[in-house]
Design a protein around this motif. Sequence first.
Motif, PDB file in Angstrom:
ATOM      1  N   MET A   1       0.853  -1.204   0.000  1.00  0.00           N
ATOM      2  CA  MET A   1       0.000   0.000   0.000  1.00  0.00           C
ATOM      3  C   MET A   1       0.883   1.246   0.000  1.00  0.00           C
ATOM      4  SD  MET A   1      -3.505   0.380   0.501  1.00  0.00           S
ATOM      5  CE  MET A   1      -4.428  -0.096   1.954  1.00  0.00           C
ATOM      6  N   ARG A  37      -9.090   8.067 -14.014  1.00  0.00           N
ATOM      7  CA  ARG A  37      -8.982   6.678 -14.460  1.00  0.00           C
ATOM      8  C   ARG A  37      -8.483   6.571 -15.906  1.00  0.00           C
ATOM      9  NH1 ARG A  37     -15.283   6.347 -13.463  1.00  0.00           N
ATOM     10  NH2 ARG A  37     -15.964   7.694 -15.118  1.00  0.00           N
ATOM     11  N   ASN A  38      -8.557   7.658 -16.668  1.00  0.00           N
ATOM     12  CA  ASN A  38      -8.084   7.595 -18.045  1.00  0.00           C
ATOM     13  C   ASN A  38      -6.571   7.759 -18.130  1.00  0.00           C
ATOM     14  OD1 ASN A  38     -10.367   7.096 -19.683  1.00  0.00           O
ATOM     15  ND2 ASN A  38     -11.116   9.148 -19.201  1.00  0.00           N
ATOM     16  N   SER A  39      -6.036   7.487 -19.317  1.00  0.00           N
ATOM     17  CA  SER A  39      -4.592   7.635 -19.500  1.00  0.00           C
ATOM     18  C   SER A  39      -4.256   9.089 -19.814  1.00  0.00           C
ATOM     19  CB  SER A  39      -4.106   6.730 -20.626  1.00  0.00           C
ATOM     20  OG  SER A  39      -4.783   7.057 -21.821  1.00  0.00           O
ATOM     21  N   TRP A  40      -5.262   9.886 -20.147  1.00  0.00           N
ATOM     22  CA  TRP A  40      -5.039  11.291 -20.490  1.00  0.00           C
ATOM     23  C   TRP A  40      -5.764  12.190 -19.484  1.00  0.00           C
ATOM     24  CZ3 TRP A  40      -8.514   8.097 -22.976  1.00  0.00           C
ATOM     25  CH2 TRP A  40      -9.854   8.487 -22.957  1.00  0.00           C
ATOM     26  N   LYS A  85      -4.550   6.946 -15.111  1.00  0.00           N
ATOM     27  CA  LYS A  85      -4.811   5.495 -15.165  1.00  0.00           C
ATOM     28  C   LYS A  85      -5.063   4.937 -13.759  1.00  0.00           C
ATOM     29  CE  LYS A  85      -1.882   4.450 -19.164  1.00  0.00           C
ATOM     30  NZ  LYS A  85      -0.822   3.568 -19.662  1.00  0.00           N
ATOM     31  N   MET A  87      -7.863   4.363 -10.614  1.00  0.00           N
ATOM     32  CA  MET A  87      -9.283   4.263 -10.292  1.00  0.00           C
ATOM     33  C   MET A  87      -9.469   4.378  -8.786  1.00  0.00           C
ATOM     34  SD  MET A  87     -12.185   3.268 -11.918  1.00  0.00           S
ATOM     35  CE  MET A  87     -13.797   2.691 -11.425  1.00  0.00           C
ATOM     36  N   LEU A  89     -11.272   3.288  -5.749  1.00  0.00           N
ATOM     37  CA  LEU A  89     -12.124   2.146  -5.398  1.00  0.00           C
ATOM     38  C   LEU A  89     -13.037   2.483  -4.242  1.00  0.00           C
ATOM     39  CD1 LEU A  89      -9.574  -0.828  -5.499  1.00  0.00           C
ATOM     40  CD2 LEU A  89     -11.290  -0.249  -7.203  1.00  0.00           C
ATOM     41  N   ILE A 100      -6.341   2.638  -7.064  1.00  0.00           N
ATOM     42  CA  ILE A 100      -5.539   1.551  -7.609  1.00  0.00           C
ATOM     43  C   ILE A 100      -5.007   1.952  -8.986  1.00  0.00           C
ATOM     44  CG2 ILE A 100      -7.528   0.399  -8.690  1.00  0.00           C
ATOM     45  CD1 ILE A 100      -6.328  -2.262  -7.911  1.00  0.00           C
ATOM     46  N   ASN A 101      -3.745   1.628  -9.244  1.00  0.00           N
ATOM     47  CA  ASN A 101      -3.222   1.716 -10.611  1.00  0.00           C
ATOM     48  C   ASN A 101      -2.159   0.636 -10.784  1.00  0.00           C
ATOM     49  OD1 ASN A 101      -0.765   2.669  -9.626  1.00  0.00           O
ATOM     50  ND2 ASN A 101      -1.214   4.804 -10.087  1.00  0.00           N
ATOM     51  N   ASN A 102      -1.466   0.652 -11.914  1.00  0.00           N
ATOM     52  CA  ASN A 102      -0.583  -0.490 -12.133  1.00  0.00           C
ATOM     53  C   ASN A 102       0.728  -0.443 -11.335  1.00  0.00           C
ATOM     54  OD1 ASN A 102       0.766   1.323 -13.693  1.00  0.00           O
ATOM     55  ND2 ASN A 102       0.071   0.466 -15.652  1.00  0.00           N
ATOM     56  N   GLY A 104       0.278  -0.115  -7.946  1.00  0.00           N
ATOM     57  CA  GLY A 104      -0.176  -0.717  -6.701  1.00  0.00           C
ATOM     58  C   GLY A 104      -1.418  -0.047  -6.141  1.00  0.00           C
ATOM     59  N   LEU A 105      -1.590  -0.262  -4.855  1.00  0.00           N
ATOM     60  CA  LEU A 105      -2.776   0.237  -4.166  1.00  0.00           C
ATOM     61  C   LEU A 105      -2.374   1.483  -3.365  1.00  0.00           C
ATOM     62  CD1 LEU A 105      -5.548  -1.118  -4.168  1.00  0.00           C
ATOM     63  CD2 LEU A 105      -4.959  -2.176  -1.996  1.00  0.00           C
ATOM     64  N   GLU A 262     -21.390   7.032  -8.008  1.00  0.00           N
ATOM     65  CA  GLU A 262     -21.201   5.735  -7.345  1.00  0.00           C
ATOM     66  C   GLU A 262     -20.385   5.907  -6.063  1.00  0.00           C
ATOM     67  OE1 GLU A 262     -21.775   5.365 -10.935  1.00  0.00           O
ATOM     68  OE2 GLU A 262     -23.540   4.684  -9.859  1.00  0.00           O
TER      69      GLU A 262
ATOM     70  N   SER B 393      -2.305  -5.852  -3.886  1.00  0.00           N
ATOM     71  CA  SER B 393      -0.942  -5.336  -4.063  1.00  0.00           C
ATOM     72  C   SER B 393      -0.026  -6.410  -4.627  1.00  0.00           C
ATOM     73  CB  SER B 393      -0.380  -4.841  -2.733  1.00  0.00           C
ATOM     74  OG  SER B 393      -1.212  -3.849  -2.204  1.00  0.00           O
ATOM     75  N   ILE B 396      -0.730  -7.061  -8.344  1.00  0.00           N
ATOM     76  CA  ILE B 396      -0.263  -5.973  -9.214  1.00  0.00           C
ATOM     77  C   ILE B 396       1.254  -6.053  -9.381  1.00  0.00           C
ATOM     78  CG2 ILE B 396      -0.105  -3.455  -9.488  1.00  0.00           C
ATOM     79  CD1 ILE B 396      -2.768  -3.322  -7.857  1.00  0.00           C
ATOM     80  N   ASN B 400       1.228  -6.191 -13.665  1.00  0.00           N
ATOM     81  CA  ASN B 400       0.684  -4.861 -13.374  1.00  0.00           C
ATOM     82  C   ASN B 400      -0.647  -4.555 -14.068  1.00  0.00           C
ATOM     83  OD1 ASN B 400       1.395  -4.108 -15.943  1.00  0.00           O
ATOM     84  ND2 ASN B 400       3.169  -2.872 -15.321  1.00  0.00           N
ATOM     85  N   GLY B 403      -3.663  -3.734 -12.035  1.00  0.00           N
ATOM     86  CA  GLY B 403      -3.877  -2.411 -11.435  1.00  0.00           C
ATOM     87  C   GLY B 403      -4.621  -1.449 -12.331  1.00  0.00           C
ATOM     88  N   ARG B 404      -4.922  -1.890 -13.549  1.00  0.00           N
ATOM     89  CA  ARG B 404      -5.556  -0.978 -14.494  1.00  0.00           C
ATOM     90  C   ARG B 404      -7.010  -1.401 -14.686  1.00  0.00           C
ATOM     91  NH1 ARG B 404      -6.918   3.209 -17.176  1.00  0.00           N
ATOM     92  NH2 ARG B 404      -6.344   3.465 -19.346  1.00  0.00           N
TER      93      ARG B 404
END
Lengths: 417, 488, 122
Positions: A1, A37-40, A85, A87, A89, A100-102, A104-105, A262, B393, B396, B400, B403-404
């Motif tokens: 985390m 959440r988007n890449s842009w 990118k 989100m 949660l 969360i993204n790539n 981690g949390l 939401e 965690s 991811i 990875n 995580g998306r």
Amino acid sequence: MINLDIDVAVIGAGPAGLAAAISARENGSKDVLVIDRNSWLGGILPQCIHDGFGVEELGTSLTGPEYSEMYIENAQKLGIDFLAKTMVLELKKNLEIIAINNKGLYKINAKSIVLAMGCREKTRWNVMIPGDRPSGIYTAGVAQGFINLYNIMVGKNVVILGSGDVGLIVARRLKFEGANVLGVVEILPYAGGLPRNVVQCLDDYDIPLYLNHTVTYIKGRERLESVTISQVDENKNPVSGTDKEIKCDTLLLSLGLIPENELSKQIDIELDGLTGGPVVNQSFETTVSGIFACGNCLQVYDTVDILSIGAKHAGKYAAKYASGKNMISNCFVNVIAGKEVRYVIPQMISKPGKILFNLRVENPKNSAVLYIFSGDYEVFKKKLPWAYPSNMIEIEVNITEDIIKSDNDLEVTIDDR
Amino acid sequence: MKNFHVAIVGAGVIGSSIAWELSKNDLDVVVFEKGSDVCSGTSKANSGVVHSGINSPVSSLKARFCVEGNKMIKPLSDSLGFSLKMIGKFVIAKNEYEAKIINNIKKIGQENGVPDLEIVDENEIKTKEPNISCYQALWVPTAGIISPYEFTIAFAENAAINNVNFLLNTNVKDLKKKDNNFEIKTNRGVFQSNILVNAAGLNCREIVSYLEEPDFNIYPCRGEYLVLDKEYSDLLTSMIYPVPPKELGVLGVHITPTIEGNILLGPSAEYINDSEDKRSTKKMMKTLLKEANEIIPIFPKKAVISAYSGIRCKLASPNEGGWADYRIEESKKTPGLINLLGIESPGLTAAPAIAKEVLRMISKSLKMRPKLNFETRNIRNINISEMSSKKKSDLIKKENRWGRIVCRCENITEAEIHKALNNPLKAQTLSAVKYRCRAGMGRCQGGFCTQHIVRIMEEDFNININEMNLKSANSKLFYGRTREKKND
Amino acid sequence: MTDEKEITCIICPISCKISVKLDGKNFEVTSGSKCIKGVEYARAEALDPKRMLTSSVLVNKGDWPLLSVKSSEPIPKNKLFHVLKEIKDAKIDAPVKLGQTVIKNVANTKINIIATKSIKRI
């Protein structure tokens, strides 16, 4: 985390989130973080390649990408941080965000939060259009994204249901790209979008506008083959014998927008059934202390200009809250949408001063009078040369301490002149 | 021309569960499916209910296979990984007259071997289902819910990894019996098999007619459904059924929670001529909402996020009362042709038991040798929102893409989209993704995730945008580029 | 030669239908206008209708496949599709800066097509 401690967290990097973040920074918050959440960045604006943005706010007409790039550059200059990118949660009442993204949390502790999640488009099933379920049915915004961002053509022979601005602008865009736009179908007796867009997107290219009509049947077991449109009566029910089948491969739906809440629902932020967004006070603060709302998740705006002005307002008060300068007041007055008024924002006022009201009328009027009453006392009166449901009305009204302390709700009404 | 031991026509739940049973043995098996994925017809579009066996007449095949199948589902769920929730159901009686009917249903259920049936009064129902109004109800604890596509996909994908050949987008065009073999003409070539299993659902009569004069008719009966937003999942916790209407041999409009957390209303029952006509009609949408309102007085008006319909494969016309038993039999005129006819509700529940029965039938003519390297793959998808923080965690860190999140309504990640597109059946439509990982099933109906799925299909799976389909082979999504890249 | 036209005013949502009479460069409102702004709009629209044009241009090696563009000033209405054709055939290499000229003197209009977005090279 991954743990982050910041002053103001903004959820959503569309125009509202960008404006709120900039305003929070300008009003003294040091650590401002925008999560998207988007890449842009810029939300829906990069796909709105047409011009007309910024006219009221900046006095010049920009395209969507230009408008958003201006805000993004400004935000970056001010040292605002972004997590793309990413989100969200979970949102918690103690102003904690789990995202969360790539990488981690994330656990983000904020001193205040601005909600700027935007809205989503209504789908076929929100209006229950009967028929088959073929491919070739897109919401107008999704189609616009495919055409303008991803270089993908969604269809060749197109019918558009709904004459809101998105529908009109996509009609012209498709025409420019060589598609046949066979008609725009509108259930109401008048177009939903701006007159400028009716003229410049439809009339210019002889695209028929079917008022008092709706799509009553969708045909096609694989790709769409045709839609049936029918005239409707004053209760919006199809009139039998008026059916007309239009052969087409694509149906675009421009049926209106639903504020995205939401996350708000997760922590029981009170929502207004009329706006679809949170109930807010004069600072755009929701019913959960320290959480503010702006942009299309608060109410669906007509123009980005007015949306940005509102978002800056929210950002400013979020910054004040984060610095501990907020005034907590238990005394407030409710603002009620009265006769002929669809909704009013803010829904409550807890502090006297010049208050900016946003409201919409129920029905179109070519001359009307707007009143605000506190009991029998007329707080405000203004003559309007016209009032249309598709045009949000903004007024600034001085609200005194006495009005807030009184037992009466503030009621906003419209009378025919 | 490839020769198979067994050819199965149709990859619905019946064909797929038979394929899986057969894949446990050293046999060459092929499945022909005209859709672009398994579970493309009746198996997909139903209530997703694991039935108990109370609704079919004593000693009918429907009752027998339903009760047998019901007992098999839990262990199958544990090993194959499809979700199962034994939430139970109430058959509600609105008055004393209907109370007599539910007592009768209880008796039939008990004779069929359904355990723990119980008549409960209004107060007991209210404690479990406060939103329901009724007089009495029959409580059926052994009824549950599954996701019908996940269930079918679990069988089919497990069969596929054990070397069953699934030929999607493949139409059987003609059949001949030559010597002891079937010659199967399809749009993708000619095949041979020793045994032919007719699991073609609504097309079962057409398959028979290639080989012999059918002694039965099919009466398609459409059932429409509405899907409600997850926001209203608190309305009920178990399934609510009315007493079945007297005519048509159906169960009536019921309200069912789904595995995904939505609520279903339906199905209607309407005999139609065209077995492919899966339209939703205005009339039935209104009827469904009205009937739901009678069961749940506080029923929300703006809750619908989607609609679909499925076609029942009935062997009895409305004039005959609509009810007929299953026919699971080897043709007398064409030995080796195993027909599965009229498999309507409770076909989903009965499928694993029917598959066992078909295996027994086939083993009379083909020698069954257990496959030594038989593999079981648990297909369970655990959603990121159901995992602990540590699990998230860790995942991811390992990959990875976890995580998306690309589907905001259902919180589906890129990793899940990848897994779905990598399925062993090579079904790569937008629907194939949706039915494997739920992306696009939520309240925005794909408004946000479609662009991401398309991007992943294009970038990571090299699928040309002109070949992307919603579901069937001609349901193309796009018409090329707005700006074509010219080679210069 | 006189020509009569009906123009829908776009100044406000009332959308007046303004009837105008044209005779060479002489212009006259015959009916329908409720305000001065409307008359001005009708004059421009009747004598010399122009539109801002926005579209997109194919990008080579960019982080996005398309570059959004606009005309540097409004384009005469009858030239719109000529300009669109040129835009459709154009191609640009990344990187691109917002404001950069993409096509000069598009379709001989003396108007330029300029980038409304920045695109990174990948």
